[in-house]
Design a protein around this motif. Structure first.
Motif, mmCIF file in Angstrom:
data_model
loop_
_atom_site.group_PDB
_atom_site.id
_atom_site.type_symbol
_atom_site.label_atom_id
_atom_site.label_comp_id
_atom_site.label_asym_id
_atom_site.label_seq_id
_atom_site.Cartn_x
_atom_site.Cartn_y
_atom_site.Cartn_z
ATOM 1 N N CYS A 1 -39.124 -100.950 -20.982
ATOM 2 C CA CYS A 1 -39.724 -100.795 -22.322
ATOM 3 C C CYS A 1 -41.049 -101.554 -22.389
ATOM 4 N N ASP A 2 -41.881 -101.357 -21.379
ATOM 5 C CA ASP A 2 -43.108 -102.138 -21.230
ATOM 6 C C ASP A 2 -44.136 -101.901 -22.329
ATOM 7 N N ASP A 3 -44.041 -100.811 -23.056
ATOM 8 C CA ASP A 3 -45.041 -100.544 -24.089
ATOM 9 C C ASP A 3 -44.755 -101.296 -25.385
ATOM 10 N N GLN B 1 -39.244 -106.486 -26.074
ATOM 11 C CA GLN B 1 -38.710 -107.149 -24.874
ATOM 12 C C GLN B 1 -38.488 -108.638 -25.142
ATOM 13 N N GLU B 2 -39.401 -109.259 -25.878
ATOM 14 C CA GLU B 2 -39.254 -110.690 -26.203
ATOM 15 C C GLU B 2 -38.038 -110.921 -27.099
ATOM 16 N N LYS B 3 -37.811 -110.025 -28.037
ATOM 17 C CA LYS B 3 -36.642 -110.119 -28.908
ATOM 18 C C LYS B 3 -35.367 -110.028 -28.068
ATOM 19 N N ARG C 1 -41.107 -110.189 -16.265
ATOM 20 C CA ARG C 1 -41.678 -108.899 -16.672
ATOM 21 C C ARG C 1 -42.559 -109.074 -17.905
ATOM 22 N N ILE C 2 -42.056 -109.830 -18.872
ATOM 23 C CA ILE C 2 -42.816 -110.076 -20.103
ATOM 24 C C ILE C 2 -44.093 -110.852 -19.788
ATOM 25 N N LEU C 3 -43.970 -111.892 -18.970
ATOM 26 C CA LEU C 3 -45.150 -112.685 -18.609
ATOM 27 C C LEU C 3 -46.191 -111.811 -17.902
ATOM 28 N N ALA C 4 -45.748 -110.976 -16.973
ATOM 29 C CA ALA C 4 -46.668 -110.088 -16.258
ATOM 30 C C ALA C 4 -47.321 -109.093 -17.220
ATOM 31 N N ASN C 5 -46.530 -108.557 -18.153
ATOM 32 C CA ASN C 5 -47.073 -107.619 -19.140
ATOM 33 C C ASN C 5 -48.120 -108.277 -20.043
#
Length: 196
Positions: free
Chosen positions: A107-109, A114-116, A141-145
């Motif tokens: 769900c990268d968009d 994702q943080e939630k 993943r979140i950090l990279a995004n």
């Protein structure tokens, strides 16, 4: 005799707790997650076939379009699951808890979503009701995004010419293996070898 009675009592309590946890599994939720994951993987597998020049009945444009459509539909379904259940841990979804994680990972968009999920996953990890490894993957993943340095080295890029895989920038490169070990993961070197 007293020791035997304590062992039997402990065994009975454990079995009752295990039965109670098993009884909480939501069969419909498990089926829904399974269906979502099949859709998630189908187009990724077709894409891999196309890249490797393996015969596929779909052209590149169709694969990419259907892949994006599938991810979008799964994201809507994942949000509904999160709103209804919170993060579905092992007590609710059994092994499909790990499967659900991969849908969230894609769900990268929607980074705030994702943080939630990461916050909810952290709560379940603290209760041993979800995977620490999945928590590490989603953190990275979140950090990279967000174009930030990752912690556990799970996000990798592969050079198209050399086919050599390297981690995206690390926040703590010297202690990455110690951090990975805390999350029940193998070394970064072993992980990178798996991409070869």
């Amino acid at each position: 005799m007293k020791t035997l009675a304590i062992i039997i009592l402990t065994w009975a309590v454990f079995n009752i707790q295990s039965s109670a946890q098993t009884a909480k599994h939501d069969t419909l939720l498990i089926q829904k997650i399974d269906s979502m994951f099949k859709a998630d993987q189908f187009w990724r597998k077709e894409y891999a076939k196309a890249v490797k020049k393996v015969p596929t009945q779909y052209d590149q444009e169709t694969i990419e379009s259907k892949w994006a459509e599938s991810d979008s539909i799964n994201e809507v379904k994942a949000k509904a699951i999160i709103n209804k259940y919170g993060y579905p841990g092992y007590n609710l979804a059994g092994g499909k808890s790990d499967t659900f994680f991969w849908i969230i990972q894609h769900c990268d968009d929607d980074i705030p979503f994702q943080e939630k999920v990461l916050r909810l996953l952290k709560i379940e990890v603290a209760k041993n009701n979800a995977s620490k490894e999945n928590y590490a993957y989603l953190t990275d993943r979140i950090l990279a995004n967000k174009k930030q340095k990752q912690i556990y080295g799970t996000q990798v890029r592969t050079d198209p010419k050399t086919h050599k895989s390297t981690p995206l920038p690390l926040k703590y490169p010297k202690s990455v293996n110690a951090l990975r070990k805390k999350m029940g993961m193998g070394t970064e070197e072993e992980y990178l070898k798996s991409f070869q």
